[in-house]
Design an enzyme around this catalytic site. Sequence first.
Site, short mmCIF file in Angstrom:
data_model
loop_
_atom_site.label_atom_id
_atom_site.label_comp_id
_atom_site.label_asym_id
_atom_site.label_seq_id
_atom_site.Cartn_x
_atom_site.Cartn_y
_atom_site.Cartn_z
N LYS A 11 0.84 -1.21 0.00
CA LYS A 11 0.00 0.00 0.00
C LYS A 11 0.87 1.25 0.00
O LYS A 11 2.05 1.21 0.38
CB LYS A 11 -0.92 0.02 1.24
CG LYS A 11 -0.20 0.08 2.60
CD LYS A 11 0.12 1.47 3.12
CE LYS A 11 0.81 1.41 4.48
NZ LYS A 11 1.59 2.56 4.86
N VAL A 96 11.30 -4.09 2.01
CA VAL A 96 11.14 -4.33 3.45
C VAL A 96 11.43 -3.05 4.24
O VAL A 96 12.31 -2.27 3.87
CB VAL A 96 12.08 -5.48 3.90
CG1 VAL A 96 12.00 -5.69 5.40
CG2 VAL A 96 11.72 -6.76 3.17
N MET A 100 5.45 0.42 3.32
CA MET A 100 4.50 -0.12 2.35
C MET A 100 3.70 -1.30 2.90
O MET A 100 3.00 -1.99 2.15
CB MET A 100 5.25 -0.55 1.08
CG MET A 100 5.95 0.64 0.45
SD MET A 100 6.93 0.15 -0.95
CE MET A 100 5.67 0.16 -2.17
N ASP A 137 -2.07 -2.27 10.67
CA ASP A 137 -2.35 -2.21 9.22
C ASP A 137 -2.93 -3.51 8.68
O ASP A 137 -3.32 -3.58 7.51
CB ASP A 137 -1.05 -1.94 8.44
CG ASP A 137 -0.64 -0.46 8.49
OD1 ASP A 137 -1.48 0.37 8.88
OD2 ASP A 137 0.52 -0.17 8.14
P1 ATP Z 1 4.42 -0.48 7.75
O1 ATP Z 1 4.16 0.27 6.48
O2 ATP Z 1 3.23 -1.32 8.18
O3 ATP Z 1 5.02 0.35 8.84
P2 ATP Z 1 6.91 -1.43 6.73
O4 ATP Z 1 6.71 -1.54 5.25
O5 ATP Z 1 7.56 -0.18 7.22
O6 ATP Z 1 5.49 -1.61 7.41
P3 ATP Z 1 7.72 -4.16 6.85
O7 ATP Z 1 8.25 -4.37 5.47
O8 ATP Z 1 6.39 -4.72 7.14
O9 ATP Z 1 7.75 -2.60 7.24
O10 ATP Z 1 8.84 -4.75 7.82
C1 ATP Z 1 9.12 -4.28 9.10
C2 ATP Z 1 9.88 -5.37 9.87
O11 ATP Z 1 8.99 -6.46 10.09
C3 ATP Z 1 11.05 -5.95 9.08
O12 ATP Z 1 12.24 -5.35 9.48
C4 ATP Z 1 11.02 -7.44 9.40
O13 ATP Z 1 12.05 -7.82 10.26
C5 ATP Z 1 9.68 -7.69 10.09
N1 ATP Z 1 8.85 -8.69 9.40
C6 ATP Z 1 8.13 -9.65 9.98
N2 ATP Z 1 7.45 -10.39 9.09
C7 ATP Z 1 7.74 -9.90 7.88
C8 ATP Z 1 7.35 -10.26 6.56
N3 ATP Z 1 6.52 -11.29 6.30
N4 ATP Z 1 7.82 -9.51 5.55
C9 ATP Z 1 8.63 -8.45 5.80
N5 ATP Z 1 9.06 -8.10 7.02
C10 ATP Z 1 8.62 -8.80 8.07
#
Ligand code: ATP
Length: 292
Positions: A11, A96, A100, A137
């Site tokens: 997203k 990651v 998103m 989320d």
């Molecule tokens: P948000 O937008 O909800 O804040 P984000 O995009 O900033 O999320 P994610 O990519 O969801 O962050 O990852 C945050 C942390 O979650 C990563 O550093 C990782 O260690 C952990 N994590 C746990 N499960 C997963 C997964 N299935 N995929 C990616 N990261 C994961």
Amino acid sequence: MASVTLQAFAKVNLGLDVLGSRENGYHDVRMVMQTIDLFDTLRFTSIPEDEIRITTSDTKIPTGEKNLVYQAILLMKREFAVKKGMEVYIDKHIPVAAGMAGGSADCAAALKACNLLFELHLSEEALMDYGKSLGADVPYCIMGGTALAEGIGEKLTKLPALPDCHILVAKPPMEVSTGEVYRGFDAEKHVVHPDIDGMIKALHNENLDGVTARMVNVLENVTIRLHPEVLVLKDTVRTAGAKNAMMTGSGPTVFGIFTDHVLAEDARNEIVAQGLTREVYVVAPVNEISER
Ligand code: ATP
């Protein structure tokens, strides 16, 4: 059914406002969410052993109990006393720690897979309720499309689809700590709040310009202070012809909205050529994830 393959969509936030903080460290938000056509593919297979086994294409993410997919399966196994286990392969494409919701999207897919493979017959609402306990989320990732998220992000209202456009997303090569960004925001003295209601009206009027003119993320200045590269990227996307560009979530990913596909592709090439990042994609908005 012994196996199922699901797509877990990323997203972006078209608008992100923070209204205040709660004692537990969570923040009350008001965000316009948009699913985009960038996804992880997860293959779930139920196994007779009472185990959860995760493998992934991305060695940076955890495969044990820290993975949100693991937590989702464990929750459903415990809640419904399921003796069977699950094997999961996560083909990771969503950047990651990028703002998103990649982990939340995978988690949402895992809840849907448990519902199917463990034959739980739960409604989407019930799955969203379980999702809430795993991450703010996650309920949105179960629902997808264009939506208003309030509360800590879990109170959802479906909105009309974003008019057709091309969305460029670029994740600069740095990690952002969401906690640090929110702490920085709490210390801000002067916050200009976005016109979320105006954006909702523009969506009802199918007015893309009305949406892009109101793209504001109150966390952006905090992250830019920590990582000025985010501003460089944002300026590059704007100069390349985007109607507007903004950071999503707590960053560091920047996205731009284009009406011209060629301009969007040129912007992608420019970002790579300038060495700003290699993680850059041009995608469409997605409105109905259940059809995918
Ligand atoms: P948000 O937008 O909800 O804040 P984000 O995009 O900033 O999320 P994610 O990519 O969801 O962050 O990852 C945050 C942390 O979650 C990563 O550093 C990782 O260690 C952990 N994590 C746990 N499960 C997963 C997964 N299935 N995929 C990616 N990261 C994961």
